[in-house]
Enzyme design. Sequence first.
Site, PDB file in Angstrom:
ATOM      1  CG  ASP A   1      -2.532  -3.776  -0.663  1.00  0.00           C
ATOM      2  OD1 ASP A   1      -3.113  -3.895   0.401  1.00  0.00           O
ATOM      3  OD2 ASP A   1      -2.218  -2.671  -1.186  1.00  0.00           O
TER       4      ASP A   1
ATOM      5  CB  CYS B   1      -0.979  -0.126   1.202  1.00  0.00           C
ATOM      6  SG  CYS B   1      -1.934   1.507   1.521  1.00  0.00           S
TER       7      CYS B   1
END
Length: 154
Positions: A59, A52
């Site tokens: 992620d 992120c």
Amino acid sequence: MTKTDVSNLSQLGRNVGLPQSPEEAVLEKVPSGHKGADFVVRFTAPEFTSLCPMTGQPDFAHIVIDYVPDGWLVESKSLKLYLHSFRNHGAFHEDCTLDIGRRLVDLLAPKWLRIGAYWYPRGGIPIDVFWQTGAPPEGVWVPDQGVAPYRGRG
């Protein structure tokens, strides 16, 4: 039997390190031995990881790439290293997905390409991103990507 020319490859069959960023990664191509035939090539990366850009938290996504070649195939080791280079790269889901798709289109100039990125939820919301270059060539069998939509505990 068609033999693929691999003489211009710099990574296949060699010990190469993981690129530190997608910009540093070298994507390579090989000539298709079946120019003129329309067929779909699929790559699935069920453990794609990026960061992120706001929090630095990881992620995760299940990515499926389908394309119809027009003379070139992506060399799979270079694609693997390119995808792995996102592990330390901060970018939003949409940016990762479209950057991958566009980089492959720039490299291969395929007849058609689509990418489906099925991102795992973080913060309670899954974000799935889909992009394609247009309609697939007529008569080409394009299977479903086979990734179920996120259902949570439902």
